[in-house]
Design an enzyme around this catalytic site. Structure first.
Site, PDB file in Angstrom:
ATOM      1  N   LEU A 245       0.903  -1.367   0.066  1.00  0.00           N
ATOM      2  CA  LEU A 245      -0.003  -0.113  -0.053  1.00  0.00           C
ATOM      3  C   LEU A 245       0.838   1.211   0.014  1.00  0.00           C
ATOM      4  O   LEU A 245       0.669   2.428  -0.408  1.00  0.00           O
ATOM      5  CB  LEU A 245      -0.895   0.042   1.159  1.00  0.00           C
ATOM      6  CG  LEU A 245      -1.936  -0.858   1.355  1.00  0.00           C
ATOM      7  CD1 LEU A 245      -2.752  -0.826   2.605  1.00  0.00           C
ATOM      8  CD2 LEU A 245      -3.126  -0.657   0.180  1.00  0.00           C
ATOM      9  N   GLY A 246       2.084   1.157   0.624  1.00  0.00           N
ATOM     10  CA  GLY A 246       2.871   2.383   0.773  1.00  0.00           C
ATOM     11  C   GLY A 246       4.241   1.785   1.291  1.00  0.00           C
ATOM     12  O   GLY A 246       4.398   0.840   1.773  1.00  0.00           O
ATOM     13  N   GLN A 247       5.021   2.978   1.452  1.00  0.00           N
ATOM     14  CA  GLN A 247       6.417   2.615   1.881  1.00  0.00           C
ATOM     15  C   GLN A 247       6.719   3.832   3.057  1.00  0.00           C
ATOM     16  O   GLN A 247       6.647   5.038   2.681  1.00  0.00           O
ATOM     17  CB  GLN A 247       7.356   2.680   0.778  1.00  0.00           C
ATOM     18  CG  GLN A 247       8.676   2.305   1.245  1.00  0.00           C
ATOM     19  CD  GLN A 247       9.816   2.073   0.184  1.00  0.00           C
ATOM     20  OE1 GLN A 247       9.660   2.566  -0.804  1.00  0.00           O
ATOM     21  NE2 GLN A 247      10.938   1.721   0.573  1.00  0.00           N
TER      22      GLN A 247
ATOM     23  N   GLY B 280       9.512   4.870   6.279  1.00  0.00           N
ATOM     24  CA  GLY B 280      11.031   4.727   6.793  1.00  0.00           C
ATOM     25  C   GLY B 280      11.253   3.536   7.265  1.00  0.00           C
ATOM     26  O   GLY B 280      12.589   3.007   7.232  1.00  0.00           O
ATOM     27  N   PHE B 281      10.451   2.777   7.801  1.00  0.00           N
ATOM     28  CA  PHE B 281      10.692   1.639   8.310  1.00  0.00           C
ATOM     29  C   PHE B 281      10.452   0.335   7.457  1.00  0.00           C
ATOM     30  O   PHE B 281      10.794  -0.691   7.894  1.00  0.00           O
ATOM     31  CB  PHE B 281       9.608   1.342   9.614  1.00  0.00           C
ATOM     32  CG  PHE B 281       9.636   2.807  10.499  1.00  0.00           C
ATOM     33  CD1 PHE B 281       8.230   3.238  10.644  1.00  0.00           C
ATOM     34  CD2 PHE B 281      10.589   3.206  11.041  1.00  0.00           C
ATOM     35  CE1 PHE B 281       8.288   4.396  11.409  1.00  0.00           C
ATOM     36  CE2 PHE B 281      10.709   4.408  11.824  1.00  0.00           C
ATOM     37  CZ  PHE B 281       9.459   4.955  12.123  1.00  0.00           C
ATOM     38  N   GLY B 282       9.883   0.625   6.334  1.00  0.00           N
ATOM     39  CA  GLY B 282       9.652  -0.543   5.484  1.00  0.00           C
ATOM     40  C   GLY B 282       8.322  -0.371   5.000  1.00  0.00           C
ATOM     41  O   GLY B 282       7.912   0.791   4.622  1.00  0.00           O
TER      42      GLY B 282
ATOM     43  N   VAL C 276       4.134  -1.026   3.774  1.00  0.00           N
ATOM     44  CA  VAL C 276       2.831  -1.253   4.618  1.00  0.00           C
ATOM     45  C   VAL C 276       2.245  -2.037   3.398  1.00  0.00           C
ATOM     46  O   VAL C 276       1.950  -1.823   2.124  1.00  0.00           O
ATOM     47  CB  VAL C 276       2.048   0.038   4.630  1.00  0.00           C
ATOM     48  CG1 VAL C 276       0.747  -0.193   5.289  1.00  0.00           C
ATOM     49  CG2 VAL C 276       2.974   1.016   5.494  1.00  0.00           C
TER      50      VAL C 276
ATOM     51  N   LYS D 274       1.940  -2.924   8.792  1.00  0.00           N
ATOM     52  CA  LYS D 274       3.455  -2.214   8.477  1.00  0.00           C
ATOM     53  C   LYS D 274       4.356  -2.895   9.127  1.00  0.00           C
ATOM     54  O   LYS D 274       4.353  -3.342  10.388  1.00  0.00           O
ATOM     55  CB  LYS D 274       3.226  -0.725   9.238  1.00  0.00           C
ATOM     56  CG  LYS D 274       4.661  -0.113   9.194  1.00  0.00           C
ATOM     57  CD  LYS D 274       4.228   1.488   9.402  1.00  0.00           C
ATOM     58  CE  LYS D 274       4.887   1.987  10.773  1.00  0.00           C
ATOM     59  NZ  LYS D 274       4.832   3.317  10.968  1.00  0.00           N
TER      60      LYS D 274
ATOM     61  N   ASP E  23       5.684  14.814  13.927  1.00  0.00           N
ATOM     62  CA  ASP E  23       5.933  14.520  12.130  1.00  0.00           C
ATOM     63  C   ASP E  23       4.331  14.805  11.680  1.00  0.00           C
ATOM     64  O   ASP E  23       4.062  13.976  10.781  1.00  0.00           O
ATOM     65  CB  ASP E  23       6.388  13.122  11.857  1.00  0.00           C
ATOM     66  CG  ASP E  23       7.176  12.968  10.579  1.00  0.00           C
ATOM     67  OD1 ASP E  23       7.174  12.216  10.098  1.00  0.00           O
ATOM     68  OD2 ASP E  23       7.285  14.137   9.982  1.00  0.00           O
TER      69      ASP E  23
END
Ligand SMILES: *[C@@H]1O[C@H](CO)[C@@H](O)[C@H](O)[C@H]1NC(C)=O
Ligand SMILES: *[C@@H]1O[C@H](CO)[C@@H](O)[C@H](O)[C@H]1NC(C)=O
Ligand SMILES: *[C@@H]1O[C@H](CO)[C@@H](O)[C@H](O)[C@H]1NC(C)=O
Ligand SMILES: *[C@@H]1O[C@H](CO)[C@@H](O)[C@H](O)[C@H]1NC(C)=O
Ligand SMILES: *[C@@H]1O[C@H](CO)[C@@H](O)[C@H](O)[C@H]1NC(C)=O
Length: 951
Positions: free
Chosen positions: A618-620, A622-624, A626, A640, A738
């Site tokens: 679905l998305g990316q 900073g941690f990896g 999703v 995630k 953030d």
């Protein structure tokens, strides 16, 4: 226009004829000789059953005859012709209708290659029953050992979940699929208990031992038209027969005909066996278990009157081990059945050996009358929701959509229909159709009422076709519909009130441009409707018209009265509630289940299942990545997963998990659970179908639609509420650190939730700030004071939120690239200082907003992003101000409602002038500054843009 109904009637009639032919006969049998040309079928000489052509069962493929040399008396007439799917779609399906949902059916397909295509190259392809994989036909193997004219017969016994079943041939890139015949026979529901909703039986062999003639036994001897292949006595066996009727047991499960039971074989040497051998066929496509499981059914009946003191007692061995541990003695002229209910398996390539032998006590040899060997296949894959299927099928027929629209619309996922989007669940509920895009598809006629039956659809794009007639108001009843594109057609009439209401509520984006006859403003409407009326007058009886007009008038008056009353009621209801009162029960139920499941702990294995092996990203972050996933109850979730390569993510991950397990607010994304399984760490959130606010601001969201001003206001308010909760509702307070447009997520109803708490910090001391060693945040959003002091406070979040507000107003990103990179706040201040006020407001809104509410938000964005944190409002102030903006905007929308039209991009808003704002500025500012510290702040910032923020 008048032609419409007639055409429809004709189509219906034509459809009815096809359907009538495509019906089961009086016994419930369907018998199709595939590839037969012409319109008439024939009656089979052997069975006296009527065979029909393909017509009405399938709409793809071409008819072929097998090669002349094979059209001999030894080849069944059914095999003479075949339907081939050269050049057709990947999947081609026969639809067998008028069945009884939940009943058990025998489905038999035959395939005779017979070099029908002259290529001398037998194919390999897959068979499916409905959405479930059944079998891979490999003609190379078959024809190598038996010859090119060999007939391959595949039979299955299945429980049919719907009132129809599809048999599909799937091209796997290894030759062209074809089929010679297809038969369906209803069975008794109580028969073959091993065939269930979850499991089908695929026939390997059905043997009748010691037959009196060399013929097969089938209908009419077998009322279910099963085919019993003769198995003769070999040199080591001898036959026993009787002419007396052999009875079934009272609670008979298999309905084996007497003719089959009247014969049997026994070994000549009483200490030998009657046996069966079969090869285990690996089923690579059954990825859950490639080793087939087997069901064996053995039919016995004693055919001889036994002498006194003689004992016939049988034992069954499987692979030399007792299968039935105790011996049994079948009754005289009564059937005894031995079978397993739980399938047994061995290795993938196993040669099974089954022996019927005499027990130690027996004085007579063993025997066997008949045997069936089945392998099982799972039928657990669920097809698309049946209402969605019938609606989309009606649409397909009405507009003659071809494409790959064959078989189930959504399942299997790899063969889902083009131009549809579906939502899938793990295994608890049927997939739904969530969007239909038939733009530029040459659609003719009116808008099918079937569109209004696709209850889960969110996006419907029918743009750039030749659609005529009016827009059905029932479309407004589609609970999840957020985008309706009807532009570029020849629609007429006006936009129905239900749709207008949805637009006003901000729950629907309607596009209807380039429809000449559509009344989007008063004048053009009349001339066009006159033209249309002319045609109607030719065919309509004036008296009928009069009655209709009177009726319509009465209904209109009644409706208007009701509406007035309704609006009075509405004025009492808080406007917030009216805005959110349209969602479906379905959606609500999903959220309910989300709340219940909060903070569950998942294993990595469970995540694999939920995400179907981390298939869809679905998305990316900073941690990896999703990933998209579905819980067992069908709830869609986002997973995630921390990537292995990111070591520094651990702390943030834990921070987020820790925060999310203890805070809950409707404007914070909710965590359903987490995973800490060895090295794997993951968070499972509720799924936010509309993605990030960023995508919507850029116009790169899924629909490409531009958010309306009321929608932007609501998103602003909801995200502000989420932040306010973090700052005020949590003890200790939490700084998000953030806040940005990509961390504000939107669900199906465009409700905003704050996400990504990875950088969040809870206050520990009383001094309302925390010192950290590392600067965090995102360029463009980061509080300049925090950057200078390294001390984040709740006011740092307020600064970032000011940037988000400015993005909502301007539709521009936090950092503008042109002509030189500049922070959006600084840019806006420059524009305002130069009196360039219009440039600040997103032109894509077409002036469709209340000016006061927009300027109030600009004002607030500037205050939030004041350089000094002391001068910034708190989130509580911001929430209060945004509430006021929404009130202003509601007044604005209701003004439009009274004019009777609501159009995007119309001129209706133009009496409001930006210039008047400039002169009026101070008065508006003073009106809106309640709750702010001083009026001076704004004036200072507005009039003297400073460089401070750019540091
Ligand atoms: C199904 O089988 C049961 C038991 O053999 C029998 O009583 C019943 O009449 C059968 N039903 C049909 C529709 O054949
Ligand atoms: C019958 O089979 C048994 C066991 O295989 C064998 O010992 C015996 O010799 C056979 N009898 C005859 C008559 O062939
Ligand atoms: C043989 O008969 C005895 C007594 O009737 C019984 O107990 C035994 O189980 C039988 N043996 C077999 C192998 O069936
Ligand atoms: C439907 O479309 C197919 C292929 O595009 C065409 O051959 C056929 O004539 C069409 N049928 C009707 C009724 O328009
Ligand atoms: C529908 O498909 C067309 C062409 O593929 C595309 O341009 C359009 O954006 C799509 N509509 C939606 C709502 O996604």
């Amino acid at each position: 226009m008048a032609a419409g109904p007639w055409l429809l009637l004709l189509c219906l009639a034509a459809g009815a004829v096809l359907q009538a032919r495509a019906q089961p006969d009086s016994k419930g049998f369907i018998s199709i000789d595939c590839g037969l040309s012409g319109n008439t079928g024939y009656v089979s000489e052997t069975t006296k059953l009527s065979y029909v052509t393909d017509a009405g069962f399938i709409d793809a493929g071409t008819n072929h005859d097998i090669s002349d040399e094979f059209m001999t008396e030894y080849v069944d007439k059914l095999s003479y012709t075949a339907r081939s799917f050269a050049g057709a779609g990947v999947r081609n399906c026969y639809t067998l209708r008028s069945l009884v949902s939940g009943n058990k059916y025998l489905i038999r397909a035959t395939f005779t290659y017979g070099n029908y295509d002259g290529l001398d190259r037998p194919p390999v392809f897959d068979l499916y029953i409905g959405v479930n994989y059944w079998y891979t036909l490999d003609f190379r193997y078959l024809t190598k050992y038996y010859g090119i004219d060999e007939v391959m017969v595949k039979e299955a016994i299945v429980v049919v979940p719907d009132n129809f079943v599809q048999v599909c041939l799937v091209n796997i890139g290894d030759g062209t699929p074809f089929i010679s015949s297809l038969e369906l026979r209803p069975l008794n529901r109580t028969h073959y208990p091993q065939a269930t909703v979850a499991q089908g039986l695929s026939l390997d062999s059905r043997l009748n031992f010691g037959p009196m003639t060399s013929d097969i036994i089938r209908y009419p001897d077998d009322p279910y038209d099963r085919i019993w292949d003769p198995e003769y006595a070999k040199l080591i066996w001898t036959e026993i027969t009787t002419t007396q009727k052999v009875r079934n047991l009272d609670n008979d499960l298999f309905g084996v005909p007497s003719a089959v039971l009247q014969t049997a074989v026994m070994p000549l040497n009483a200490s030998k066996s009657v046996w069966l051998l079969w090869d285990s066929e690996p089923t690579p496509k059954h990825d859950r278990d490639p080793t087939p499981g087997y069901i064996i059914i053995l039919h016995f009946a004693e055919l001889e009157v036994l002498p006194r003191n003689a004992v016939r007692e049988l034992i069954v061995l499987l692979d030399d081990k007792p299968w039935f541990t105790t011996g049994f003695t079948p009754g005289y002229l009564y059937e005894t059945v031995a079978y397993n209910t739980i399938p047994f398996t061995n290795n993938r390539d196993h040669l099974y050996m089954l022996d019927v032998v005499a027990s130690g006590n027996a004085t007579l040899p063993p025997y066997l009358n008949a045997a069936e060997v089945f392998s099982v296949f799972p039928t657990t894959d669920l097809g698309t929701d049946s209402q969605d299927v019938s609606a989309i099928t009606a649409i397909k027929l009405k507009y003659n959509v071809t494409r790959n629209w064959m078989g189930d619309p959504c399942v299997p996922q790899t063969m889902a229909w083009d131009r549809l989007t579906c939502s899938y669940t793990v295994d608890s509920s049927h997939p739904r159709i969530t969007s239909v895009n038939l733009s530029s598809s040459g659609l003719n006629g009116d808008i099918s009422a079937s569109f209004t039956k696709l209850k889960a659809v969110t996006h419907l794009d029918l743009s750039n076709n030749n659609l005529i007639g009016s827009i059905p108001d029932a479309l407004s009843q589609l609970p999840s519909l957020t985008l309706l594109d009807l532009s570029g057609n020849q629609l007429s009439g006006s936009i129905p009130s239900g749709l207008l209401k949805r637009i006003r509520e901000g729950s629907l984006n309607l596009r209807y441009g380039s429809n000449q006859d559509l009344c989007s403003n008063g004048n053009s409407c009349q001339t066009h409707s006159k033209k249309n009326n002319k045609l109607t007058l030719y065919i309509a009886v004036p008296a009928v018209l009069l009655v209709v007009i009177v009726l319509v008038t009465i209904i209109l008056i009644w409706f208007l009265k009701r509406k007035k009353k309704g609006s009075m009621d509405n004025s009492i209801t808080p406007q917030n509630e009216t805005i959110t009162s349209h969602p479906t029960a379905n959606v609500e139920a999903n959220y309910g289940s989300l709340r219940r499941l909060e903070s569950r702990r998942f294993t990595y294995k469970e995540l694999e299942k939920i995400t179907n092996n981390f298939q869809q990203v679905l998305g990316q972050g900073g941690f990896g990545y999703v990933y998209n996933g579905f819980l067992e109850d069908g709830t869609q979730v986002a997973v995630k997963l921390r990537s292995h390569s990111s070591n520094q993510g651990v702390k943030e991950f834990l921070a987020e998990a820790e925060i999310l397990t203890r805070i809950h607010h409707m404007n914070l994304v909710s965590m359903i659970g987490y995973c800490m399984d060895g090295e794997y760490m993951a968070l499972v959130y509720e799924y936010m179908s509309e993605g990030t606010l960023q995508e919507h601001i850029q116009g790169s969201n899924r629909s490409g639609a531009c958010l309306s001003w009321p929608q932007r206001l609501r998103i602003a308010l909801e995200s502000a509420q989420g932040l306010e909760y973090l700052h005020k509702g949590c003890n200790p307070p939490i700084i998000h650190r953030d806040v940005k447009a990509t961390n504000i997520l939107l669900n199906m109803k465009l409700e905003a939730r704050i996400a990504d708490f990875g950088l969040s910090k809870a206050f520990t001391g009383n001094d309302h700030h925390v010192s950290t060693n590392t600067l965090v945040g995102t360029p463009g959003y980061a509080d300049p004071e925090y950057q200078a002091t390294m001390q984040p406070t709740t006011k740092s979040d307020v600064y970032s939120f000011g940037v988000v507000l400015m993005e909502l107003v301007t539709g521009k990103p936090a950092i503008l690239r042109e002509p030189v990179p500049v922070n959006i706040i600084r840019w806006a201040r420059q524009q305002l200082a130069q009196g360039n006020i219009e440039a600040v407001v997103d032109g894509r809104m077409g002036g469709d907003y209340d000016a006061n509410s927009v300027w109030k938000v600009v004002d607030m964005a500037l205050k939030c992003s004041a350089y000094s944190s002391m001068q910034r409002p708190t989130m509580t102030d911001v929430v209060a101000q945004l509430h006021e903006c929404i009130q202003l905007e509601i007044g604005h929308v209701e003004d439009y409602a009274n004019t009777g039209f609501y159009t995007h991009g119309s001129n209706n808003g133009q009496n409001m002038s930006y210039d008047s704002y400039t002169t009026d500025q101070s008065s508006i500012v003073s009106k809106t500054t309640t709750g702010y510290e001083t009026e001076q702040n704004l004036r200072r910032v507005t009039i003297h843009p400073t460089n401070q923020v750019a540091r």
